[in-house]
Scaffold this motif. Structure first.
Motif, short mmCIF file in Angstrom:
data_model
loop_
_atom_site.label_atom_id
_atom_site.label_comp_id
_atom_site.label_asym_id
_atom_site.label_seq_id
_atom_site.Cartn_x
_atom_site.Cartn_y
_atom_site.Cartn_z
N GLU A 187 -27.07 0.82 -57.85
CA GLU A 187 -25.95 1.85 -58.59
C GLU A 187 -25.20 0.91 -59.36
O GLU A 187 -25.51 1.84 -60.81
CB GLU A 187 -25.14 1.80 -57.27
CG GLU A 187 -24.99 3.04 -56.21
CD GLU A 187 -23.68 2.96 -55.43
OE1 GLU A 187 -22.88 1.81 -55.71
OE2 GLU A 187 -23.94 3.49 -54.51
N LYS A 231 -28.92 -0.43 -52.29
CA LYS A 231 -28.32 0.02 -52.84
C LYS A 231 -26.67 0.04 -54.29
O LYS A 231 -27.15 0.68 -54.95
CB LYS A 231 -27.63 1.37 -51.80
CG LYS A 231 -26.93 2.48 -51.88
CD LYS A 231 -26.41 3.00 -50.62
CE LYS A 231 -25.76 4.61 -50.91
NZ LYS A 231 -25.26 5.36 -49.81
N HIS A 232 -26.08 -1.22 -54.12
CA HIS A 232 -25.69 -1.55 -55.10
C HIS A 232 -26.20 -1.87 -56.21
O HIS A 232 -25.63 -1.61 -57.60
CB HIS A 232 -24.58 -2.91 -54.66
CG HIS A 232 -23.64 -2.34 -53.35
ND1 HIS A 232 -23.27 -1.06 -52.91
CD2 HIS A 232 -23.19 -2.57 -52.41
CE1 HIS A 232 -22.51 -0.71 -51.93
NE2 HIS A 232 -22.62 -2.42 -51.03
N GLN A 241 -31.52 6.82 -48.04
CA GLN A 241 -30.33 5.31 -48.39
C GLN A 241 -31.01 5.39 -49.77
O GLN A 241 -28.95 4.93 -50.12
CB GLN A 241 -31.35 4.06 -47.37
CG GLN A 241 -30.07 2.75 -47.68
CD GLN A 241 -29.31 2.60 -47.16
OE1 GLN A 241 -28.86 3.08 -46.73
NE2 GLN A 241 -28.57 1.62 -47.54
N SER A 245 -34.05 -1.85 -47.69
CA SER A 245 -34.67 0.04 -48.65
C SER A 245 -34.20 0.80 -47.64
O SER A 245 -33.50 2.23 -47.83
CB SER A 245 -35.66 -0.05 -48.73
OG SER A 245 -36.60 0.19 -47.79
N ASN A 300 -31.61 0.46 -44.56
CA ASN A 300 -29.60 0.18 -43.57
C ASN A 300 -29.11 -0.31 -44.43
O ASN A 300 -28.23 -0.53 -44.74
CB ASN A 300 -30.49 -0.38 -42.41
CG ASN A 300 -31.37 0.38 -41.84
OD1 ASN A 300 -32.88 0.51 -41.65
ND2 ASN A 300 -30.77 0.91 -40.61
N HIS A 301 -29.31 -1.78 -45.61
CA HIS A 301 -28.41 -3.13 -45.61
C HIS A 301 -27.92 -2.19 -47.17
O HIS A 301 -29.06 -1.14 -48.21
CB HIS A 301 -29.26 -4.03 -46.31
CG HIS A 301 -28.19 -5.12 -46.07
ND1 HIS A 301 -28.11 -5.54 -47.16
CD2 HIS A 301 -28.01 -5.65 -45.67
CE1 HIS A 301 -26.51 -6.41 -46.87
NE2 HIS A 301 -27.18 -6.72 -45.60
N GLU A 302 -27.05 -2.17 -47.52
CA GLU A 302 -26.74 -2.05 -49.49
C GLU A 302 -27.11 -2.94 -49.64
O GLU A 302 -26.18 -2.14 -50.67
CB GLU A 302 -25.11 -1.50 -48.31
CG GLU A 302 -24.35 -0.58 -47.78
CD GLU A 302 -24.55 0.65 -47.69
OE1 GLU A 302 -24.33 1.14 -49.12
OE2 GLU A 302 -24.50 1.60 -46.47
N SER A 303 -26.92 -3.73 -50.34
CA SER A 303 -27.25 -4.54 -50.92
C SER A 303 -28.42 -4.17 -52.27
O SER A 303 -27.79 -3.63 -53.23
CB SER A 303 -27.80 -6.07 -50.93
OG SER A 303 -29.40 -5.27 -50.34
#
Length: 300
Positions: A67, A63-64, A106, A56, A58-61
């Motif tokens: 979205e 966040k994707h 983030q 929650s 740094n990683h983008e997973s």
């Protein structure tokens, strides 16, 4: 599509306990949290993330995924849980502030930071300031002396730089939570409902003036309702547990007195329920068997 919460936080912060407590609360309020197979337009979903905070922050997973969910009409809010005992140490408190700030930047969601396990805070000693100093993130320069005493002097400039960074953003604040306390859960639920917009979306069959709720067959997350939007005042939260001074009195200043009072009230409530059930005939009292006359063939 449904409303929901992205429940995140460090390991041991009480995420799974909170989710189960929320399930019990919503079941009592007739707002059930369904399983995935039962998911519908009126559902309310809790996403319990693993304890790895990098997901929650740094990683983008995640966040994707968020979205993708928001593009599918999910109304989500991030609920970031932090163990309340961190505020008893100035350096840990600053680290929690930085962690919360990073998660807010983030995830890019309506965000509610929560000091969990507030009912256990009194076990870790006295606080340097009142509880509202930590929940409202007031003037952090007051932490300078405490930080200087706990770390080597060469880190003084770094400490003040981190404090300045937090104050420059000025977006971090905290709610409090004791999962077993109904008032605390209700107050947090009201804050989250305001963040997601759930308070502005009554059921389609609710009694409102005619033609003020459009698209009655649509899901709550996509059903426009200008009447609720313009007839609701988004002021300070009111109700038990909404005032941080009451929270401090309940869980820190007079915890033992309140605990004793609640035990007496629970005992009294239990006795009332038992008496009502007994009067309604739902509880049959055992009666001692009547004594029978003794007969014997030896008596004349």
């Amino acid at each position: 599509m449904p409303f929901g919460e992205i429940v995140c936080g460090s390991p041991g912060s009480g995420k799974s306990t909170y989710c189960y407590g929320k399930f019990q609360l919503f079941t009592a309020l007739n707002r059930p949290i369904p399983r995935l197979k039962e998911l519908g337009d009126d559902a309310y979903v809790l996403f319990d993330l693993p304890g790895q905070v990098e997901l929650s922050t740094n990683h983008e997973s995640i966040k994707h995924i968020v979205e993708k969910l928001t593009k599918n009409s999910f109304r989500l809010a991030a609920v970031h849980l932090c163990d309340a005992h961190y505020i008893t140490d100035a350096s840990k408190y600053v680290s929690v502030l930085l962690l919360s700030l990073r998660a807010m930047l983030q995830l890019e969601l309506p965000h509610i930071n929560v000091l969990s396990k507030i009912d256990l805070l009194s076990q870790y000693g006295d606080l340097d300031f009142n509880l509202d100093f930590y929940t409202e993130v007031q003037d952090l320069s007051y932490l300078e002396n405490t930080l200087s005493a706990s770390v080597p002097p060469r880190f003084a400039a770094l400490n003040m730089a981190m404090i300045s960074l937090i104050e420059d953003y000025s977006i971090v604040g905290f709610e409090t939570l004791a999962v077993e306390d109904k008032n605390a859960m209700l107050n947090l639920t009201r804050a989250i409902d305001r963040a997601t917009g759930y308070v502005f979306v009554p059921p389609s069959d609710s009694k409102q003036p005619p033609d003020t709720i459009e698209q009655h067959q649509a899901g709550p997350a996509v059903r426009p309702n200008t009447y609720a939007l313009f007839s609701s005042a988004a002021g300070p939260l009111k109700g038990p547990g909404s005032d941080i001074r009451d929270v401090q009195e309940r869980w820190i200043d007079a915890k033992e007195e309140y605990d004793a009072f609640e035990r007496r009230e629970w005992r009294r409530e239990g006795e009332m329920v038992r008496d009502q059930a007994a009067r309604a005939g739902k509880i049959r009292e055992r009666k001692a068997p009547e004594s029978q006359p003794v007969t014997s063939s030896l008596l004349p």
